[in-house]
Design a protein around this motif. Structure first.
Motif, short mmCIF file in Angstrom:
data_model
loop_
_atom_site.label_atom_id
_atom_site.label_comp_id
_atom_site.label_asym_id
_atom_site.label_seq_id
_atom_site.Cartn_x
_atom_site.Cartn_y
_atom_site.Cartn_z
N LEU A 99 0.83 -1.21 0.00
CA LEU A 99 0.00 0.00 0.00
C LEU A 99 0.86 1.25 0.00
N VAL A 100 1.90 1.26 0.80
CA VAL A 100 2.71 2.46 0.97
C VAL A 100 3.73 2.63 -0.16
N HIS A 101 4.27 1.55 -0.67
CA HIS A 101 5.35 1.65 -1.65
C HIS A 101 4.88 1.58 -3.10
N ASP A 102 3.67 1.10 -3.36
CA ASP A 102 3.17 1.09 -4.73
C ASP A 102 2.75 2.49 -5.13
N SER A 103 2.77 2.73 -6.42
CA SER A 103 2.31 4.01 -6.96
C SER A 103 0.79 3.97 -7.08
N TRP A 104 0.18 5.16 -7.00
CA TRP A 104 -1.28 5.29 -7.11
C TRP A 104 -1.60 6.30 -8.19
N ILE A 105 -2.53 5.95 -9.08
CA ILE A 105 -2.91 6.86 -10.15
C ILE A 105 -4.43 6.99 -10.21
N GLN A 115 -4.09 1.18 -8.01
CA GLN A 115 -2.80 0.88 -7.42
C GLN A 115 -1.96 0.26 -8.54
N VAL A 116 -0.76 0.77 -8.74
CA VAL A 116 0.14 0.21 -9.75
C VAL A 116 0.92 -0.90 -9.07
N ARG A 117 0.64 -2.13 -9.46
CA ARG A 117 1.24 -3.29 -8.79
C ARG A 117 2.46 -3.76 -9.57
N VAL A 118 3.62 -3.60 -8.98
CA VAL A 118 4.86 -4.13 -9.51
C VAL A 118 5.58 -4.72 -8.31
N ALA A 119 5.37 -6.02 -8.09
CA ALA A 119 5.91 -6.66 -6.89
C ALA A 119 5.96 -8.16 -7.08
N LEU A 120 6.78 -8.79 -6.27
CA LEU A 120 6.77 -10.25 -6.21
C LEU A 120 5.78 -10.67 -5.14
N GLU A 121 4.88 -11.54 -5.49
CA GLU A 121 3.94 -12.13 -4.54
C GLU A 121 4.27 -13.61 -4.49
N GLY A 122 5.02 -13.99 -3.46
CA GLY A 122 5.57 -15.34 -3.44
C GLY A 122 6.66 -15.40 -4.50
N ARG A 123 6.48 -16.27 -5.48
CA ARG A 123 7.45 -16.37 -6.57
C ARG A 123 6.94 -15.74 -7.86
N ASP A 124 5.72 -15.22 -7.82
CA ASP A 124 5.08 -14.68 -9.02
C ASP A 124 5.13 -13.16 -9.04
N LEU A 125 5.27 -12.65 -10.24
CA LEU A 125 5.31 -11.21 -10.44
C LEU A 125 3.89 -10.67 -10.55
N ALA A 126 3.58 -9.69 -9.73
CA ALA A 126 2.32 -8.93 -9.86
C ALA A 126 2.69 -7.69 -10.66
N PHE A 127 2.05 -7.50 -11.79
CA PHE A 127 2.44 -6.43 -12.70
C PHE A 127 1.19 -5.90 -13.39
N GLY A 128 0.79 -4.69 -13.03
CA GLY A 128 -0.38 -4.12 -13.68
C GLY A 128 -1.10 -3.16 -12.76
N PHE A 129 -2.34 -2.89 -13.10
CA PHE A 129 -3.17 -1.95 -12.36
C PHE A 129 -4.24 -2.71 -11.59
N ALA A 130 -4.49 -2.26 -10.38
CA ALA A 130 -5.56 -2.85 -9.57
C ALA A 130 -6.45 -1.73 -9.07
N GLU A 131 -7.70 -1.73 -9.54
CA GLU A 131 -8.63 -0.73 -9.03
C GLU A 131 -8.83 -1.01 -7.55
N THR A 132 -8.66 0.00 -6.75
CA THR A 132 -8.73 -0.16 -5.30
C THR A 132 -9.69 0.85 -4.72
N PRO A 133 -10.91 0.42 -4.45
CA PRO A 133 -11.87 1.35 -3.85
C PRO A 133 -11.40 1.82 -2.48
N LEU A 134 -11.78 3.02 -2.13
CA LEU A 134 -11.41 3.59 -0.83
C LEU A 134 -11.83 2.68 0.31
N GLU A 135 -12.96 2.05 0.17
CA GLU A 135 -13.46 1.15 1.23
C GLU A 135 -12.49 0.00 1.48
#
Length: 190
Positions: A99-105, A115-135
């Protein structure tokens, strides 16, 4: 909500405000861990801060707290509470970090914040955009707040135990004595 730039910007601003609250909650958690390390180490706060400021993340702080409790012969139940907390800490820290280190657009045409997701989740790359409602952010903030409250309860237990603890562990303390010149290699040949 309409599609005006002002409304979309306001929506992103609300996201950023909630992200700030999340960052602050986690900073409070790490500061509480630091102060506990200082107390268990019996050092002045500023001296202890010179050490804990070098610790990255809450996991290393928890390891230090558990080591200090073991050295001080803390009750098994107290250490087990901290170990249980530690087992859930990595997941919570990962949520906070993303939440803190990803970029937000903001996307004005979709009237959404991503949320701009560029991260390793386990051994897999998360790469792309994730709509993240305020809730969703507010739900994650509540989980982090609950995590912080669990640590505060454990910290309170440690601080309540500390004045009643035995000093027998002090007899186990010893120093490593050496001469720096004994650490040099035998060969000084060039």
């Amino acid at each position: 909500m309409g599609n005006s730039t002002e409304e979309t910007k306001a929506d992103k601003d609300e996201h950023l405000l909630e992200l700030g609250r999340i960052a602050n909650a986690w900073a409070n958690l790490e500061f509480l861990m630091d102060t506990l390390i200082w107390q268990l180490s019996e050092v002045e706060q500023m001296l202890g801060a010179c050490i804990t400021v070098q610790m990255m993340g809450s996991s290393n702080r928890l390891r230090a707290i558990m080591a200090l409790l073991r050295l001080r012969s803390a009750p098994k139940e107290l250490i087990e509470k901290l170990e249980k907390f530690n087992s859930s800490n990595y997941g919570m820290q990962t949520i906070r970090n993303r939440l803190v280190h990803d970029s937000w657009i903001q996307n004005a045409s979709l009237d959404a914040v991503f949320q701009v997701r560029v991260a390793l989740e386990g051994r897999d790359l998360a790469f792309g955009f994730a709509e993240t409602p305020l809730e969703d952010l507010k739900v994650k903030k509540k989980k982090i707040d609950a995590h912080v409250r669990r640590f505060i309860a454990i910290r309170t237990d440690v601080l309540n135990w500390l004045p009643t603890s035995s000093n027998t562990w002090r007899g186990l303390l010893h120093e490593i004595h050496f001469r720096p010149q004994d650490m040099q290699s035998e060969s000084n040949e060039t």
